[in-house]
Design an enzyme around this catalytic site. Structure first.
Site, PDB file in Angstrom:
ATOM      1  N   LYS A 109       0.823  -1.207   0.000  1.00 23.02           N
ATOM      2  CA  LYS A 109       0.000   0.000   0.000  1.00 23.02           C
ATOM      3  C   LYS A 109       0.861   1.263   0.000  1.00 23.02           C
ATOM      4  O   LYS A 109       0.575   2.232  -0.728  1.00 23.02           O
ATOM      5  CB  LYS A 109      -0.952  -0.017   1.200  1.00 23.02           C
ATOM      6  CG  LYS A 109      -2.043  -1.074   1.074  1.00 23.02           C
ATOM      7  CD  LYS A 109      -2.776  -1.334   2.375  1.00 23.02           C
ATOM      8  CE  LYS A 109      -3.787  -2.462   2.197  1.00 23.02           C
ATOM      9  NZ  LYS A 109      -4.463  -2.852   3.449  1.00 23.02           N
ATOM     10  N   GLN A 168      -4.367  -1.442   9.627  1.00 18.39           N
ATOM     11  CA  GLN A 168      -4.335  -2.787   9.059  1.00 18.39           C
ATOM     12  C   GLN A 168      -4.917  -3.807  10.039  1.00 18.39           C
ATOM     13  O   GLN A 168      -4.507  -3.872  11.200  1.00 18.39           O
ATOM     14  CB  GLN A 168      -2.897  -3.169   8.696  1.00 18.39           C
ATOM     15  CG  GLN A 168      -2.764  -4.509   8.013  1.00 18.39           C
ATOM     16  CD  GLN A 168      -3.439  -4.544   6.647  1.00 18.39           C
ATOM     17  OE1 GLN A 168      -3.312  -3.622   5.856  1.00 18.39           O
ATOM     18  NE2 GLN A 168      -4.156  -5.619   6.370  1.00 18.39           N
ATOM     19  N   ASP A 173     -10.795   3.139   3.933  1.00 18.00           N
ATOM     20  CA  ASP A 173     -11.046   1.698   3.827  1.00 18.00           C
ATOM     21  C   ASP A 173     -12.539   1.415   3.658  1.00 18.00           C
ATOM     22  O   ASP A 173     -12.933   0.322   3.258  1.00 18.00           O
ATOM     23  CB  ASP A 173     -10.541   0.987   5.084  1.00 18.00           C
ATOM     24  CG  ASP A 173      -9.481  -0.066   4.777  1.00 18.00           C
ATOM     25  OD1 ASP A 173      -9.275  -0.367   3.595  1.00 18.00           O
ATOM     26  OD2 ASP A 173      -8.863  -0.574   5.724  1.00 18.00           O
TER      27      ASP A 173
END
Length: 284
Positions: free
Chosen positions: A53, A97, A120
């Site tokens: 990412k 995460q 997200d």
């Protein structure tokens, strides 16, 4: 019949080129898109994901920050760090995460992220916006799936029947909602649904998102259907594979996504899209 591949790598490259162009224009105005990625603990898979990412951010001209913390980090410390990032004008998107260490409440962490920076798409405000068709962030994996459908001319699914196998909050439920917004008739199943094949054989689009090998086989697919494989598993030889029996299903389906090289690249790409849109909204 042999299905046409929906190439996630090629589509991802195309979308990222557009993102880089928009990011450059925004940066020239003094608003470089910024993403903060937080990793707590030493999960090897998570470390690979966050590294990819951060690299993707650099490739399209974003500012990115990777913050790594020991698994002993307390929930209060993590929430305080997120709060600080919520108030950092250089950061437009925040990604924590998952999974987190067991002593930290995932839901509490997600809900602490500002909805304006929830790139997200996991915040309850993002889910609510999706539900009622308001502006918000779409969860990255189902958003990528929808882009793949659009790439083969299936942006409007009016008159089409879609089956989603998998009911998780991360993929299954938002995937179903996005398909409904594209005017599809949607059935949501899971691996234990009675006579799963009865449902999938009627579907023009099947999205397999269970995390279980061979949950969809050739005899379960309507000829010419589009099959989107979200699964990420290992076969007996240790090679990456999806939820779909690819070798068999590709002889029946009209279009199919491979694993690897299908949905995976699009997930990170849509994270970039969400971060860019957050920056653009902030600069408006």
């Amino acid at each position: 019949m042999t299905a046409q591949l929906i190439d996630g790598n090629a589509l991802s490259a195309q979308v990222r080129t557009e993102v880089a162009q928009r990011a450059a224009a925004l940066t020239a105005r003094g608003h470089q898109p910024g993403l903060a990625v937080i990793l707590v603990g030493d999960n090897p898979a998570s470390a690979v994901y966050v590294r990819n990412k951060v690299k993707a951010c650099a490739d399209v001209g974003f500012h990115s920050v990777l913050e790594k913390y020991e698994a002993t980090m307390t929930e209060a410390e993590l929430l305080a760090r997120i709060d600080a990032l919520n108030n950092d004008p250089a950061i437009h998107g925040i990604l924590v995460q998952l999974p987190l260490p067991k002593h930290i409440d995932d839901h509490k962490v997600i809900e602490t992220i500002s909805p304006a920076k929830d790139v997200d798409g996991f915040h309850i405000a993002s889910a609510g916006a999706l539900m009622v068709g308001e502006v918000g962030f779409k969860a990255c994996t189902p958003y990528g799936c929808m882009k793949m459908l659009e790439s083969i001319g299936m942006k409007d699914l009016r008159g089409k029947h879609a089956v989603v196998i998998g009911r998780s909050n991360i993929v299954g439920k938002p995937m179903a909602m996005m398909l409904l917004q594209a005017n599809a008739t949607v059935t949501v199943c899971h691996s234990g649904t009675a006579d799963l094949a009865h449902h999938t054989r009627q579907a023009d689009v099947v999205v397999a998102a269970v995390g279980k090998r061979d949950v969809l086989t050739a005899d379960m697919v309507k000829p010419g259907a589009v099959v989107i494989d979200v699964g990420m598993n290992r076969n007996d030889e240790g090679k990456l594979c999806g939820d779909v029996d690819f070798a068999g299903v590709k002889e029946v389906a009209g279009h199919i996504t491979p694993v690897p090289g299908g949905v995976g690249p699009m997930t990170i790409t849509m994270l970039l899209v969400n971060t860019l849109e957050a920056a653009e909204r902030g600069a408006a």
